[in-house]
Design a protein around this motif. Structure first.
Motif, short mmCIF file in Angstrom:
data_model
loop_
_atom_site.label_atom_id
_atom_site.label_comp_id
_atom_site.label_asym_id
_atom_site.label_seq_id
_atom_site.Cartn_x
_atom_site.Cartn_y
_atom_site.Cartn_z
N VAL A 70 -15.95 1.83 2.14
CA VAL A 70 -15.54 3.23 2.18
C VAL A 70 -15.34 3.79 0.76
O VAL A 70 -14.89 3.10 -0.15
CB VAL A 70 -14.25 3.39 3.01
N ASP A 71 -15.69 5.08 0.58
CA ASP A 71 -15.44 5.77 -0.69
C ASP A 71 -14.12 6.55 -0.63
O ASP A 71 -13.37 6.57 -1.60
CB ASP A 71 -16.59 6.74 -1.00
N ILE A 89 -3.35 -2.77 7.12
CA ILE A 89 -4.69 -2.31 7.52
C ILE A 89 -5.34 -1.50 6.41
O ILE A 89 -6.52 -1.67 6.11
CB ILE A 89 -4.59 -1.48 8.82
N LEU A 90 -4.56 -0.65 5.74
CA LEU A 90 -5.11 0.14 4.64
C LEU A 90 -5.68 -0.76 3.55
O LEU A 90 -6.70 -0.43 2.92
CB LEU A 90 -4.03 1.05 4.05
N ASP A 132 -10.83 0.27 -4.73
CA ASP A 132 -10.92 1.46 -5.57
C ASP A 132 -11.30 2.72 -4.79
O ASP A 132 -11.66 3.73 -5.37
CB ASP A 132 -11.92 1.23 -6.71
N ALA A 133 -11.18 2.66 -3.46
CA ALA A 133 -11.46 3.84 -2.64
C ALA A 133 -10.34 4.87 -2.83
O ALA A 133 -9.18 4.53 -3.07
CB ALA A 133 -11.57 3.46 -1.16
N LEU A 134 -10.70 6.14 -2.74
CA LEU A 134 -9.71 7.21 -2.79
C LEU A 134 -8.94 7.22 -1.47
O LEU A 134 -9.55 7.24 -0.40
CB LEU A 134 -10.40 8.56 -3.00
N ARG A 135 -7.60 7.21 -1.54
CA ARG A 135 -6.76 7.23 -0.34
C ARG A 135 -5.99 8.54 -0.26
O ARG A 135 -5.35 8.93 -1.23
CB ARG A 135 -5.77 6.06 -0.34
N ARG A 136 -6.05 9.17 0.91
CA ARG A 136 -5.30 10.40 1.13
C ARG A 136 -4.75 10.44 2.56
O ARG A 136 -5.47 10.10 3.51
CB ARG A 136 -6.19 11.64 0.90
N GLU A 137 -3.49 10.83 2.69
CA GLU A 137 -2.90 10.98 4.02
C GLU A 137 -3.48 12.22 4.71
O GLU A 137 -3.86 13.20 4.05
CB GLU A 137 -1.38 11.11 3.92
N THR A 158 -16.81 8.60 4.03
CA THR A 158 -15.40 8.88 4.32
C THR A 158 -15.03 8.26 5.66
O THR A 158 -15.77 8.39 6.65
CB THR A 158 -15.13 10.40 4.38
N VAL A 159 -13.91 7.58 5.71
CA VAL A 159 -13.39 7.02 6.95
C VAL A 159 -12.07 7.69 7.26
O VAL A 159 -11.18 7.79 6.41
CB VAL A 159 -13.19 5.49 6.85
N VAL A 160 -11.96 8.17 8.51
CA VAL A 160 -10.72 8.77 8.98
C VAL A 160 -10.08 7.79 9.94
O VAL A 160 -10.63 7.48 11.01
CB VAL A 160 -10.98 10.12 9.69
#
Length: 256
Positions: free
Chosen positions: A214-215, A227-228, A234-239, A250-252
């Motif tokens: 995932v990016d 799980i995260l 180095d993927a961008l993480r956003r709530e 992108t994974v939701v």
């Protein structure tokens, strides 16, 4: 949570202290020399950053560890994991590919057996494939100018059944043809994963594979870190809520 931070330390041409002789000391000396380092004694500690202590006497080993640690060296004490500031993994060598297997000092025997299992699986040609990819960096940048496109193309090629399948002994010979192919980048893609459990072991193989490439990861705040952490480091993480970007994968992640 991991107990150790895995690092690959370059010691070629540098001094590394070895305290002790006998079989343990000889083994540490060979390990250092194999990586291009220069084994030396404690009097030369001011030139070194790492130290291996291979002493049978526990008090002597503990005293040596304290002396060298106080001088700013990171120490490894044979058979004394509680005194170690770093541990040495079991190494699978497919130069330049190195696979290091560690247990944070819990069981060297277990690490060795895992390495032996992997030895039987991974072809000797893995190093040749790595060298070919390294020498093809400029060609890959020219073929896929966008970093996300380049990463996704490489992920697809190296995956099981891909053009450059890691377990295919002939993959190194296919790199030039892969670069010359007319295959188009996948572009922006969004995948939604609905979780039914907080246990990362319940992820399907497909879900685990997607998280590993995932990016951008957009996730429900209730989803646990265990799980995260299965996603690319180095993927961008956003709530949530967060609008998916217009490039890359992108994974939701949602909780059922």
């Amino acid at each position: 949570m991991i107990r150790s931070l895995p690092l690959l330390h370059r010691i070629a041409g540098k001094r590394v202290v070895v305290v002790g002789d006998g079989e343990m000391g000889e083994a540490k000396t060979r390990l250092i020399e194999r990586a291009g380092g220069i084994p030396c004694g404690e009097p030369e500690a001011h030139h070194a950053k790492l130290a291996f202590i291979a002493l049978e006497d526990e008090r002597e080993a503990e005293a040596a560890a304290k002396r060298l640690s106080d001088k700013g060296l990171l120490v490894n004490v044979a058979d004394r994991p509680e005194l170690c500031e770093f541990t040495t993994p079991s190494i699978l060598d497919r130069d330049p590919v190195l696979i290091a297997i560690g247990t944070s000092g819990a069981s060297a025997g277990m690490a060795k057996q895992l390495r032996l299992r992997l030895e039987a699986m991974l072809p000797q040609s893995l190093g040749a494939l790595a060298d070919k990819l390294q020498n093809s960096r400029d060609a890959m940048r020219a073929r896929w100018a966008d970093g996300s496109d380049r990463r996704n193309a490489l992920d697809a090629a190296l995956a099981e059944g891909g053009t450059l399948d890691l377990l295919d002994p002939a993959s190194a010979e296919k790199v030039d043809a892969w670069l010359a192919s007319e295959e188009k980048p996948t572009g922006a893609q969004t995948i939604e994963i609905m979780l039914t459990s907080d246990d990362p072991e319940d992820l399907t193989l497909r879900q685990a594979r997607i998280l590993g490439t995932v990016d951008t990861l957009i996730y429900d705040p209730a989803i646990p870190a265990a799980i995260l952490d299965r996603s690319r480091a180095d993927a961008l993480r956003r709530e949530m809520p967060f609008d998916p970007p217009k490039e890359g994968l992108t994974v939701v992640l949602k909780r059922a």
